[in-house]
Design a protein around this motif. Sequence first.
Motif, PDB file in Angstrom:
ATOM      1  N   SER A 188       0.829  -1.208   0.000  1.00 53.46           N
ATOM      2  CA  SER A 188       0.000   0.000   0.000  1.00 53.46           C
ATOM      3  C   SER A 188       0.862   1.256   0.000  1.00 53.46           C
ATOM      4  CB  SER A 188      -0.940   0.007   1.213  1.00 53.46           C
ATOM      5  OG  SER A 188      -1.902  -1.021   1.113  1.00 53.46           O
ATOM      6  N   ILE A 189       1.952   1.229   0.776  1.00 54.90           N
ATOM      7  CA  ILE A 189       2.862   2.379   0.800  1.00 54.90           C
ATOM      8  C   ILE A 189       3.455   2.602  -0.586  1.00 54.90           C
ATOM      9  CG2 ILE A 189       5.099   3.214   1.663  1.00 54.90           C
ATOM     10  CD1 ILE A 189       4.427   1.836   4.324  1.00 54.90           C
ATOM     11  N   PHE A 190       3.833   1.516  -1.254  1.00 49.22           N
ATOM     12  CA  PHE A 190       4.375   1.620  -2.606  1.00 49.22           C
ATOM     13  C   PHE A 190       3.358   2.266  -3.545  1.00 49.22           C
ATOM     14  CE2 PHE A 190       4.329  -0.228  -6.874  1.00 49.22           C
ATOM     15  CZ  PHE A 190       5.561   0.215  -7.358  1.00 49.22           C
ATOM     16  N   ILE A 191       2.122   1.779  -3.511  1.00 53.54           N
ATOM     17  CA  ILE A 191       1.095   2.294  -4.413  1.00 53.54           C
ATOM     18  C   ILE A 191       0.778   3.756  -4.100  1.00 53.54           C
ATOM     19  CG2 ILE A 191      -1.276   2.052  -5.218  1.00 53.54           C
ATOM     20  CD1 ILE A 191       0.526  -0.147  -6.202  1.00 53.54           C
ATOM     21  N   VAL A 192       0.689   4.085  -2.818  1.00 56.35           N
ATOM     22  CA  VAL A 192       0.373   5.460  -2.430  1.00 56.35           C
ATOM     23  C   VAL A 192       1.463   6.424  -2.892  1.00 56.35           C
ATOM     24  CG1 VAL A 192       0.140   7.023  -0.468  1.00 56.35           C
ATOM     25  CG2 VAL A 192      -1.132   4.878  -0.489  1.00 56.35           C
ATOM     26  N   THR A 193       2.722   6.090  -2.618  1.00 53.05           N
ATOM     27  CA  THR A 193       3.805   6.981  -3.035  1.00 53.05           C
ATOM     28  C   THR A 193       3.987   6.979  -4.549  1.00 53.05           C
ATOM     29  OG1 THR A 193       5.374   5.180  -2.559  1.00 53.05           O
ATOM     30  CG2 THR A 193       5.094   6.879  -0.876  1.00 53.05           C
ATOM     31  N   GLU A 194       3.662   5.866  -5.174  1.00 55.29           N
ATOM     32  CA  GLU A 194       3.754   5.793  -6.640  1.00 55.29           C
ATOM     33  C   GLU A 194       2.726   6.708  -7.301  1.00 55.29           C
ATOM     34  OE1 GLU A 194       2.819   2.858 -10.381  1.00 55.29           O
ATOM     35  OE2 GLU A 194       1.897   2.563  -8.417  1.00 55.29           O
ATOM     36  N   THR A 195       1.564   6.819  -6.683  1.00 53.10           N
ATOM     37  CA  THR A 195       0.470   7.541  -7.324  1.00 53.10           C
ATOM     38  C   THR A 195       0.299   8.977  -6.840  1.00 53.10           C
ATOM     39  OG1 THR A 195      -1.046   6.580  -5.694  1.00 53.10           O
ATOM     40  CG2 THR A 195      -0.832   5.442  -7.796  1.00 53.10           C
ATOM     41  N   LEU A 249      17.440   1.542  -6.205  1.00 54.88           N
ATOM     42  CA  LEU A 249      17.752   1.657  -4.786  1.00 54.88           C
ATOM     43  C   LEU A 249      16.698   0.965  -3.920  1.00 54.88           C
ATOM     44  CD1 LEU A 249      19.437   2.887  -2.477  1.00 54.88           C
ATOM     45  CD2 LEU A 249      18.072   4.970  -2.707  1.00 54.88           C
ATOM     46  N   ALA A 250      15.436   1.056  -4.343  1.00 55.08           N
ATOM     47  CA  ALA A 250      14.330   0.506  -3.542  1.00 55.08           C
ATOM     48  C   ALA A 250      14.479  -0.994  -3.315  1.00 55.08           C
ATOM     49  CB  ALA A 250      13.001   0.802  -4.237  1.00 55.08           C
ATOM     50  N   TRP A 251      14.761  -1.731  -4.385  1.00 57.35           N
ATOM     51  CA  TRP A 251      14.848  -3.188  -4.234  1.00 57.35           C
ATOM     52  C   TRP A 251      16.135  -3.597  -3.526  1.00 57.35           C
ATOM     53  CZ3 TRP A 251      12.411  -7.082  -8.153  1.00 57.35           C
ATOM     54  CH2 TRP A 251      11.008  -6.963  -8.093  1.00 57.35           C
ATOM     55  N   VAL A 252      17.177  -2.775  -3.606  1.00 58.31           N
ATOM     56  CA  VAL A 252      18.386  -3.040  -2.817  1.00 58.31           C
ATOM     57  C   VAL A 252      18.052  -2.918  -1.332  1.00 58.31           C
ATOM     58  CG1 VAL A 252      20.703  -2.228  -2.244  1.00 58.31           C
ATOM     59  CG2 VAL A 252      19.981  -2.322  -4.640  1.00 58.31           C
ATOM     60  N   ILE A 253      17.260  -1.899  -0.992  1.00 59.86           N
ATOM     61  CA  ILE A 253      16.819  -1.736   0.404  1.00 59.86           C
ATOM     62  C   ILE A 253      15.984  -2.936   0.836  1.00 59.86           C
ATOM     63  CG2 ILE A 253      15.345  -0.375   1.947  1.00 59.86           C
ATOM     64  CD1 ILE A 253      16.136   2.113   0.336  1.00 59.86           C
ATOM     65  N   TYR A 280       9.156  -0.881   4.710  1.00 62.34           N
ATOM     66  CA  TYR A 280       8.291   0.240   4.365  1.00 62.34           C
ATOM     67  C   TYR A 280       9.083   1.369   3.701  1.00 62.34           C
ATOM     68  CZ  TYR A 280       4.914  -2.016   7.540  1.00 62.34           C
ATOM     69  OH  TYR A 280       4.056  -2.904   8.151  1.00 62.34           O
ATOM     70  N   VAL A 281      10.316   1.601   4.169  1.00 63.39           N
ATOM     71  CA  VAL A 281      11.166   2.627   3.546  1.00 63.39           C
ATOM     72  C   VAL A 281      11.458   2.253   2.096  1.00 63.39           C
ATOM     73  CG1 VAL A 281      13.473   3.657   3.552  1.00 63.39           C
ATOM     74  CG2 VAL A 281      12.226   3.408   5.701  1.00 63.39           C
ATOM     75  N   GLY A 282      11.795   0.982   1.877  1.00 70.58           N
ATOM     76  CA  GLY A 282      12.041   0.511   0.517  1.00 70.58           C
ATOM     77  C   GLY A 282      10.822   0.679  -0.367  1.00 70.58           C
ATOM     78  N   ALA A 283       9.639   0.407   0.197  1.00 68.28           N
ATOM     79  CA  ALA A 283       8.399   0.559  -0.565  1.00 68.28           C
ATOM     80  C   ALA A 283       8.173   2.015  -0.951  1.00 68.28           C
ATOM     81  CB  ALA A 283       7.218   0.049   0.257  1.00 68.28           C
ATOM     82  N   ALA A 284       8.445   2.934  -0.039  1.00 70.20           N
ATOM     83  CA  ALA A 284       8.259   4.357  -0.313  1.00 70.20           C
ATOM     84  C   ALA A 284       9.225   4.847  -1.387  1.00 70.20           C
ATOM     85  CB  ALA A 284       8.436   5.172   0.969  1.00 70.20           C
ATOM     86  N   VAL A 285      10.483   4.440  -1.271  1.00 67.54           N
ATOM     87  CA  VAL A 285      11.488   4.825  -2.270  1.00 67.54           C
ATOM     88  C   VAL A 285      11.102   4.269  -3.644  1.00 67.54           C
ATOM     89  CG1 VAL A 285      13.901   4.526  -2.987  1.00 67.54           C
ATOM     90  CG2 VAL A 285      13.365   5.032  -0.603  1.00 67.54           C
ATOM     91  N   GLY A 286      10.661   3.012  -3.671  1.00 64.84           N
ATOM     92  CA  GLY A 286      10.247   2.392  -4.926  1.00 64.84           C
ATOM     93  C   GLY A 286       9.023   3.059  -5.525  1.00 64.84           C
ATOM     94  N   GLY A 287       8.095   3.430  -4.657  1.00 61.39           N
ATOM     95  CA  GLY A 287       6.894   4.096  -5.147  1.00 61.39           C
ATOM     96  C   GLY A 287       7.202   5.433  -5.791  1.00 61.39           C
ATOM     97  N   ILE A 288       8.082   6.197  -5.171  1.00 57.76           N
ATOM     98  CA  ILE A 288       8.479   7.495  -5.724  1.00 57.76           C
ATOM     99  C   ILE A 288       9.138   7.301  -7.094  1.00 57.76           C
ATOM    100  CG2 ILE A 288      10.026   9.475  -5.431  1.00 57.76           C
ATOM    101  CD1 ILE A 288       9.623   9.111  -2.378  1.00 57.76           C
ATOM    102  N   GLY A 289      10.033   6.323  -7.178  1.00 59.21           N
ATOM    103  CA  GLY A 289      10.724   6.070  -8.441  1.00 59.21           C
ATOM    104  C   GLY A 289       9.804   5.561  -9.527  1.00 59.21           C
TER     105      GLY A 289
END
Length: 432
Positions: A57-64, A92-96, A107-116
Amino acid sequence: MTTAVTSSLSKTRWLQLVFGVICMCMIANMQYGWTFFVNPIQERHGWDRAAIQVAFSIFIVTETWLVPVEGWFVDKYGPRIVVLFGGVMCGLAWVINAYAASLTMLYVGAAVGGIGAGAVYGTCVGNSLKWFPDRRGLAAGITAAGFGAGSALTVIPIQNMIKNQGYEAAFLYFGIGQGIVITVLALFLIAPKKEQIAAFAVNVASKVAQTARDFSPKEMLTTPLFWVMYAMFVMMAAGGLMATAQLGPIAKDFGIADIPVSLIGITLPALTFAAAIDRVLNGLTRPFFGWVSDHIGRENTMFLAFAIEGVGIYALSVFGSNPVLFVILTGLVFFAWGEIYSLFPAMCGDAFGSKFATTNAGLLYTAKGTAAIIVPFTSIITTMTGSWHAVFVTAAALNIIAAIMALVILKPLRRSHAEAAKAAKLGAVAAE
């Protein structure tokens, strides 16, 4: 504009479309490959499944929800720098994720991935809307197909790497590889100038109404049309995201994840087979329904696709415990769901113009983030009720309601919006 120049620009815009599609393929695993990591992460760390799905959800939220900001940068500075930034963040996200030893780091990785991923997704879709004013449905569909089907070829490699080397290795190596490809292609992306696409704009299909003027993001947000589209997008996205994030757990709970299924001369475990077919169909549906909408209209196409999705989700709840039907019905669900990522951006460009297309489409795309908030609750509801039935029925109902809204509410509202925009432009011209 001469024929030679038009021909050269035509080649350029198709090449830009290809670059965008490849970039979209590279971020596809970040959403559609997630389901393969959920159970291994739970087994490794013992974390609650619902807590793990918060990362999705964090990934989708930051992605959108950040796409409008990224879209503003694209409209102002061009697509290159934004996609370059996105590629670095995706890697960087998947490395995290590979080294995450706590839910917080996950969750940090998900946020970074979502932004990217949002930077890449919003830019590529917005750029296609600008380059193809005459074929918005098809162009947005082809671009979105990269995101929908891009992970199809890596379903088996990712599963094999998770099985043989652990999910951490899959995160690490696929993340670095995907990030590198995006950053290289970013260097070749350009946006069209208004005069460059003027020759193509005159070829707009008569079945698709186009706005008489460009709406700024602020103006768009004041229109009832935008909010009706937003509500429908949320309703449609919720069911599909649930299937995307929970496909692995659903198959496991149905007890058919590892049962071999033979179709079209291929034999694979039910979950693997479903995941591969789902991604292919989820990709094909976007240009297909986009092309259809260019010819019969966006709302008519929405009604058809949304209704099929509603029936498919309900059928999956009833017959999904059969491994063969599970594969077939999940394919149908993904085929009737993925087109929202071509139809809604295309309609946004039609209704609000090309000038601010990336930002405007990004604002509408935040509906996906709103829908994603619902996903973790599906695990909770399932635990409380003991089955997925309530979740499926709710999702099916939302789809049927959205299908009816497309004809009863959206179609007449968009017609009146187009007429008002035309009258406003004529009034402005007369005042001059």
